[in-house]
Design an enzyme around this catalytic site. Structure first.
Site, PDB file in Angstrom:
ATOM      1  N   SER A 136       0.945  -1.365  -0.155  1.00  0.00           N
ATOM      2  CA  SER A 136      -0.105  -0.124   0.330  1.00  0.00           C
ATOM      3  C   SER A 136       0.569   1.286   0.248  1.00  0.00           C
ATOM      4  O   SER A 136       1.655   1.773   0.609  1.00  0.00           O
ATOM      5  CB  SER A 136      -0.911   0.066   1.126  1.00  0.00           C
ATOM      6  OG  SER A 136      -2.029  -1.563   1.628  1.00  0.00           O
ATOM      7  N   GLU A 137       0.062   2.385  -0.555  1.00  0.00           N
ATOM      8  CA  GLU A 137       0.770   3.428  -0.501  1.00  0.00           C
ATOM      9  C   GLU A 137      -0.412   5.022  -0.171  1.00  0.00           C
ATOM     10  O   GLU A 137      -1.455   4.361  -0.748  1.00  0.00           O
ATOM     11  CB  GLU A 137       1.678   3.902  -2.112  1.00  0.00           C
ATOM     12  CG  GLU A 137       2.087   2.911  -2.519  1.00  0.00           C
ATOM     13  CD  GLU A 137       3.400   3.057  -3.900  1.00  0.00           C
ATOM     14  OE1 GLU A 137       2.697   4.532  -4.999  1.00  0.00           O
ATOM     15  OE2 GLU A 137       3.478   2.248  -4.408  1.00  0.00           O
ATOM     16  N   PRO A 138       0.589   5.732   0.288  1.00  0.00           N
ATOM     17  CA  PRO A 138      -0.903   7.209   0.391  1.00  0.00           C
ATOM     18  C   PRO A 138      -1.751   7.570  -0.320  1.00  0.00           C
ATOM     19  O   PRO A 138      -2.794   6.897  -0.098  1.00  0.00           O
ATOM     20  CB  PRO A 138       0.391   7.981   0.769  1.00  0.00           C
ATOM     21  CG  PRO A 138       1.721   7.615   1.297  1.00  0.00           C
ATOM     22  CD  PRO A 138       1.605   6.071   0.305  1.00  0.00           C
ATOM     23  N   ARG A 251      -6.399 -14.048   2.213  1.00  0.00           N
ATOM     24  CA  ARG A 251      -7.774 -13.584   2.774  1.00  0.00           C
ATOM     25  C   ARG A 251      -8.675 -14.428   3.799  1.00  0.00           C
ATOM     26  O   ARG A 251      -9.612 -14.114   5.018  1.00  0.00           O
ATOM     27  CB  ARG A 251      -8.383 -13.446   1.507  1.00  0.00           C
ATOM     28  CG  ARG A 251      -9.061 -12.408   1.949  1.00  0.00           C
ATOM     29  CD  ARG A 251      -9.599 -12.236   0.491  1.00  0.00           C
ATOM     30  NE  ARG A 251      -8.621 -10.481  -0.222  1.00  0.00           N
ATOM     31  CZ  ARG A 251      -8.241 -11.133  -1.495  1.00  0.00           C
ATOM     32  NH1 ARG A 251      -8.537 -11.759  -2.267  1.00  0.00           N
ATOM     33  NH2 ARG A 251      -7.321 -10.237  -1.631  1.00  0.00           N
ATOM     34  N   ILE A 345     -23.943  -6.245  26.253  1.00  0.00           N
ATOM     35  CA  ILE A 345     -24.535  -7.057  27.867  1.00  0.00           C
ATOM     36  C   ILE A 345     -23.421  -6.620  29.232  1.00  0.00           C
ATOM     37  O   ILE A 345     -23.574  -6.555  30.314  1.00  0.00           O
ATOM     38  CB  ILE A 345     -24.235  -8.930  27.341  1.00  0.00           C
ATOM     39  CG1 ILE A 345     -24.681  -8.715  25.923  1.00  0.00           C
ATOM     40  CG2 ILE A 345     -23.627  -9.515  28.406  1.00  0.00           C
ATOM     41  CD1 ILE A 345     -24.841  -9.915  25.892  1.00  0.00           C
ATOM     42  N   GLU A 371      -6.731  -5.892   3.468  1.00  0.00           N
ATOM     43  CA  GLU A 371      -6.495  -6.893   3.065  1.00  0.00           C
ATOM     44  C   GLU A 371      -8.178  -6.608   2.583  1.00  0.00           C
ATOM     45  O   GLU A 371      -8.252  -8.092   1.968  1.00  0.00           O
ATOM     46  CB  GLU A 371      -6.553  -8.380   3.291  1.00  0.00           C
ATOM     47  CG  GLU A 371      -5.217  -8.953   4.092  1.00  0.00           C
ATOM     48  CD  GLU A 371      -4.243  -9.700   4.474  1.00  0.00           C
ATOM     49  OE1 GLU A 371      -4.916 -10.548   3.635  1.00  0.00           O
ATOM     50  OE2 GLU A 371      -3.708  -9.629   5.470  1.00  0.00           O
ATOM     51  N   GLY A 372      -8.363  -6.162   1.927  1.00  0.00           N
ATOM     52  CA  GLY A 372     -10.014  -5.839   0.838  1.00  0.00           C
ATOM     53  C   GLY A 372     -10.812  -5.340   1.398  1.00  0.00           C
ATOM     54  O   GLY A 372     -11.540  -6.709   2.739  1.00  0.00           O
ATOM     55  N   GLU A 375     -16.384  -3.541   1.380  1.00  0.00           N
ATOM     56  CA  GLU A 375     -16.457  -2.928  -0.151  1.00  0.00           C
ATOM     57  C   GLU A 375     -15.778  -3.785  -1.610  1.00  0.00           C
ATOM     58  O   GLU A 375     -16.660  -4.118  -2.606  1.00  0.00           O
ATOM     59  CB  GLU A 375     -16.829  -1.753  -0.700  1.00  0.00           C
ATOM     60  CG  GLU A 375     -17.588  -0.551   0.741  1.00  0.00           C
ATOM     61  CD  GLU A 375     -16.964  -0.716   1.608  1.00  0.00           C
ATOM     62  OE1 GLU A 375     -15.984  -0.871   2.255  1.00  0.00           O
ATOM     63  OE2 GLU A 375     -17.364   0.351   2.710  1.00  0.00           O
TER      64      GLU A 375
HETATM   65  C1  LIG Z   1      -4.259  -1.352  10.994  1.00  0.00           C
HETATM   66  C2  LIG Z   1      -3.955  -1.762   9.013  1.00  0.00           C
HETATM   67  C3  LIG Z   1      -2.857  -2.777   8.732  1.00  0.00           C
HETATM   68  C4  LIG Z   1      -2.079  -2.646   7.632  1.00  0.00           C
HETATM   69  N1  LIG Z   1      -1.832  -3.480   6.690  1.00  0.00           N
HETATM   70  C5  LIG Z   1      -0.795  -3.290   5.334  1.00  0.00           C
HETATM   71  C6  LIG Z   1       0.816  -4.084   5.447  1.00  0.00           C
HETATM   72  O1  LIG Z   1       1.165  -4.637   6.115  1.00  0.00           O
HETATM   73  N2  LIG Z   1       0.901  -4.108   4.262  1.00  0.00           N
HETATM   74  C7  LIG Z   1       0.555  -3.351   3.064  1.00  0.00           C
HETATM   75  O2  LIG Z   1       0.787  -2.961   2.056  1.00  0.00           O
HETATM   76  N3  LIG Z   1      -0.917  -2.650   3.399  1.00  0.00           N
HETATM   77  C8  LIG Z   1      -1.126  -2.869   4.618  1.00  0.00           C
HETATM   78  N4  LIG Z   1      -2.315  -1.584   5.205  1.00  0.00           N
HETATM   79  C9  LIG Z   1      -3.291  -1.150   4.131  1.00  0.00           C
HETATM   80  C10 LIG Z   1      -4.509  -1.869   3.792  1.00  0.00           C
HETATM   81  O3  LIG Z   1      -5.044  -3.004   2.448  1.00  0.00           O
HETATM   82  C11 LIG Z   1      -5.637  -0.335   3.223  1.00  0.00           C
HETATM   83  O4  LIG Z   1      -5.893   0.477   4.320  1.00  0.00           O
HETATM   84  C12 LIG Z   1      -6.458  -0.959   2.562  1.00  0.00           C
HETATM   85  O5  LIG Z   1      -6.235  -1.311   1.454  1.00  0.00           O
HETATM   86  C13 LIG Z   1      -6.860   0.440   2.104  1.00  0.00           C
HETATM   87  O6  LIG Z   1      -6.679   1.395   1.196  1.00  0.00           O
HETATM   88  P1  LIG Z   1      -6.729   3.356   1.770  1.00  0.00           P
HETATM   89  O7  LIG Z   1      -6.624   3.025   3.438  1.00  0.00           O
HETATM   90  O8  LIG Z   1      -6.378   3.486   1.297  1.00  0.00           O
HETATM   91  O9  LIG Z   1      -8.661   3.282   1.474  1.00  0.00           O
HETATM   92  P2  LIG Z   1      -9.192   3.986   0.546  1.00  0.00           P
HETATM   93  O10 LIG Z   1      -8.500   2.848  -0.909  1.00  0.00           O
HETATM   94  O11 LIG Z   1      -8.899   4.896   0.377  1.00  0.00           O
HETATM   95  O12 LIG Z   1     -10.893   3.162   1.124  1.00  0.00           O
HETATM   96  C14 LIG Z   1     -11.122   4.238   1.451  1.00  0.00           C
HETATM   97  C15 LIG Z   1     -12.238   2.750   1.965  1.00  0.00           C
HETATM   98  O13 LIG Z   1     -13.064   3.213   0.015  1.00  0.00           O
HETATM   99  C16 LIG Z   1     -14.415   2.316  -0.382  1.00  0.00           C
HETATM  100  N5  LIG Z   1     -13.973   1.475  -1.168  1.00  0.00           N
HETATM  101  C17 LIG Z   1     -12.988   1.146  -1.714  1.00  0.00           C
HETATM  102  N6  LIG Z   1     -13.031   0.679  -3.120  1.00  0.00           N
HETATM  103  C18 LIG Z   1     -14.655   0.783  -3.354  1.00  0.00           C
HETATM  104  C19 LIG Z   1     -14.843   0.719  -4.764  1.00  0.00           C
HETATM  105  N7  LIG Z   1     -14.816   0.313  -5.474  1.00  0.00           N
HETATM  106  N8  LIG Z   1     -16.310   1.377  -4.673  1.00  0.00           N
HETATM  107  C20 LIG Z   1     -16.525   2.156  -3.331  1.00  0.00           C
HETATM  108  N9  LIG Z   1     -16.253   2.273  -2.303  1.00  0.00           N
HETATM  109  C21 LIG Z   1     -14.204   1.926  -2.013  1.00  0.00           C
HETATM  110  C22 LIG Z   1     -13.847   1.098   1.592  1.00  0.00           C
HETATM  111  O14 LIG Z   1     -14.220   1.166   2.474  1.00  0.00           O
HETATM  112  C23 LIG Z   1     -12.856   1.466   2.350  1.00  0.00           C
HETATM  113  O15 LIG Z   1     -12.333   0.859   2.891  1.00  0.00           O
HETATM  114  C24 LIG Z   1      -2.857  -2.415   6.713  1.00  0.00           C
HETATM  115  C25 LIG Z   1      -4.165  -1.230   6.240  1.00  0.00           C
HETATM  116  C26 LIG Z   1      -4.577  -0.929   8.234  1.00  0.00           C
HETATM  117  C27 LIG Z   1      -5.527   0.002   8.492  1.00  0.00           C
END
Ligand SMILES: Cc1cc2nc3c(=O)[nH]c(=O)nc-3n(C[C@H](O)[C@H](O)[C@H](O)COP(=O)(O)OP(=O)(O)OC[C@H]3O[C@@H](n4cnc5c(N)ncnc54)[C@H](O)[C@@H]3O)c2cc1C
Length: 395
Positions: A136-138, A251, A345, A371-372, A375
């Site tokens: 993942s990236e910002p 998953r 409870i 991990e997805g 949604e």
């Molecule tokens: C505690 C924690 C541990 C993690 N560990 C890892 C790690 O070890 N390695 C790694 O690479 N990543 C890691 N992640 C990242 C994680 O996989 C991402 O947070 C996740 O993929 C969601 O990306 P994002 O946070 O950028 O949210 P965004 O991509 O901005 O998504 C925000 C929300 O948009 C909604 N959404 C997404 N797609 C759609 C769609 N098509 N239509 C409508 N709604 C949608 C969902 O509700 C989602 O939660 C971790 C995250 C957390 C919170």
């Protein structure tokens, strides 16, 4: 361990039952479920858990290949699900420590050269090297294809620049499996995977991230980070597929962890409801409480059936895209509801910091996102349904 009858379900074999029961016995003795603090304390607790799980020989189930210390040639999905479910019931951080050793080394198990496997997997299994998975990236979370972190070929290796965020074990890992754009083709066909040792010059922990259920998490920055060519995992341009294959294994196990949290919440709720005196009865004597407990128990069994169906199918060599997505969606969402009911409870006691149900309430939340997100699982299920066409249920 409260109700173990599901261990006799036909999805599981006698060895799975033995594994779950022996891990439960071991966890009672060796896993400290008291709060692990924040920051440095969490880091130390997590490293200790990795070492302890490795020394007790549990991590070998998260790694494939007996030559490298794995329990079997391929990863037994039912085994990792049972281990995660059991550890999650005892302690969220212990589940995290086990799961990340698997996720962080999964790409090496799947596509590593013999040299890479020899160098990393035995240490992962022993718990002497902490692993991490950096995808993942910002600006690229759910939309992995938007990744911008790039590795440019340079001499006999690559130069890596960019950022990764939300990286579990970031800051304590000994190595990171990093996915970066290498440009063989546009989009996801131009991504490769690399093993980056934590002490590689140019790799910096840019930020430590504190989350509601504390565990090591960081944003990483790569500044002209030189990666030898031998550290590339698999073929150039195949990194996206490798990331998806790795996530595919684990998953269903995220769903299993959610199941473990939910089972613990139900156990806690039953104990509290039967002990709490009110209005001349116990809380469990009231039908409104019984209805809550019934909903919780049914949701847990429904989630368990989906988890072990997906795990069993995968162990038969079947494609489980839809089944794993269903398991993750249902188990994580329903665990959140089960845990919320347990907090209810407990009344006021349920929201006191660090009582088990309060901790579970925080532990479960991120599983619905990483991990997805839910949604994304819905989109996967619908895509598979529409691809399959008619369901066959029409007359
Ligand atoms: C505690 C924690 C541990 C993690 N560990 C890892 C790690 O070890 N390695 C790694 O690479 N990543 C890691 N992640 C990242 C994680 O996989 C991402 O947070 C996740 O993929 C969601 O990306 P994002 O946070 O950028 O949210 P965004 O991509 O901005 O998504 C925000 C929300 O948009 C909604 N959404 C997404 N797609 C759609 C769609 N098509 N239509 C409508 N709604 C949608 C969902 O509700 C989602 O939660 C971790 C995250 C957390 C919170």
């Amino acid at each position: 361990m409260a109700d173990t009858s599901y261990l006799d379900w036909p999805f599981l074999e006698p060895r799975h039952k033995e594994l779950a029961l022996s891990l439960d016995r071991w966890a009672h003795e060796h896993i400290d479920d008291s709060p692990h603090g924040r920051g440095r304390e969490t880091d130390d607790a997590c490293v200790n858990l990795v070492r302890t799980l490795g020394a007790a020989n549990w991590i070998r189930y998260a790694v494939g290949g007996q030559d490298w210390g794995g329990s079997a040639e391929t990863i037994d999905t039912r085994a990792i699900c049972l281990i995660r479910e059991t550890l999650a019931r005892h302690c969220g951080l212990a589940d995290f420590a086990f799961a990340m050793q698997g996720l962080g080394s999964g790409a090496i198990t799947l596509d590593g050269s013999d040299g890479q496997k020899r160098n990393y997997l035995p240490r992962v299994v022993a718990g002497t090297a902490v692993a991490a998975f950096a995808l993942s990236e910002p600006d690229a979370g759910s939309d992995v294809g938007a990744m911008s972190c790039a590795a440019h070929p340079d001499g006999d290796g690559y130069v890596l620049n960019g950022e990764k965020t939300w990286i579990s074990n970031g800051g304590i890992a000994d190595f990171y499996v990093v996915f970066a754009r290498t440009g063989e083709a546009p989009g996801v066909r131009g991504i490769s995977a690399f093993i980056v040792d934590a002490d590689t010059p140019g790799l910096e922990i840019a930020e430590r991230i504190e989350v509601i259920a504390p565990h090591p998490l960081a944003r990483l920055r790569f500044n002209d980070c030189r990666i030898p060519g031998k550290q590339r995992l698999g073929a150039a341009g195949q990194g996206f597929k490798l990331a998806m294959r790795t996530l595919d294994i684990f998953r269903t196990s995220v769903a299993a962890a959610a199941l473990g949290f939910a089972r613990r919440a139900l156990d806690e709720a039953v104990q509290r409801a039967t002990a709490r005196k009110m209005f001349g009865h116990t809380l469990a004597d009231f039908q409104l409480t019984q209805a809550k407990l019934a909903d919780m128990a049914a949701a847990i069994d429904a989630a368990a059936l989906l988890v072990y169906r997906a795990a069993w199918l995968r162990d038969q060599g079947r494609t489980v895209t839809k089944e794993a997505a269903m398991a993750k969606m249902v188990a994580t969402e329903s665990a959140q509801q089960v845990i919320d009911a347990a907090v209810q409870i407990f009344g006021g006691l349920g929201v006191v910091s660090e009582v088990p149900v309060e901790r579970l309430y925080r532990d479960i939340r991120a599983l619905r996102i990483y991990e997805g997100a839910t949604e994304v699982q819905k989109l996967i299920i619908a895509r598979e349904l529409l691809k399959d066409g008619a369901t066959g249920s029409r007359p």
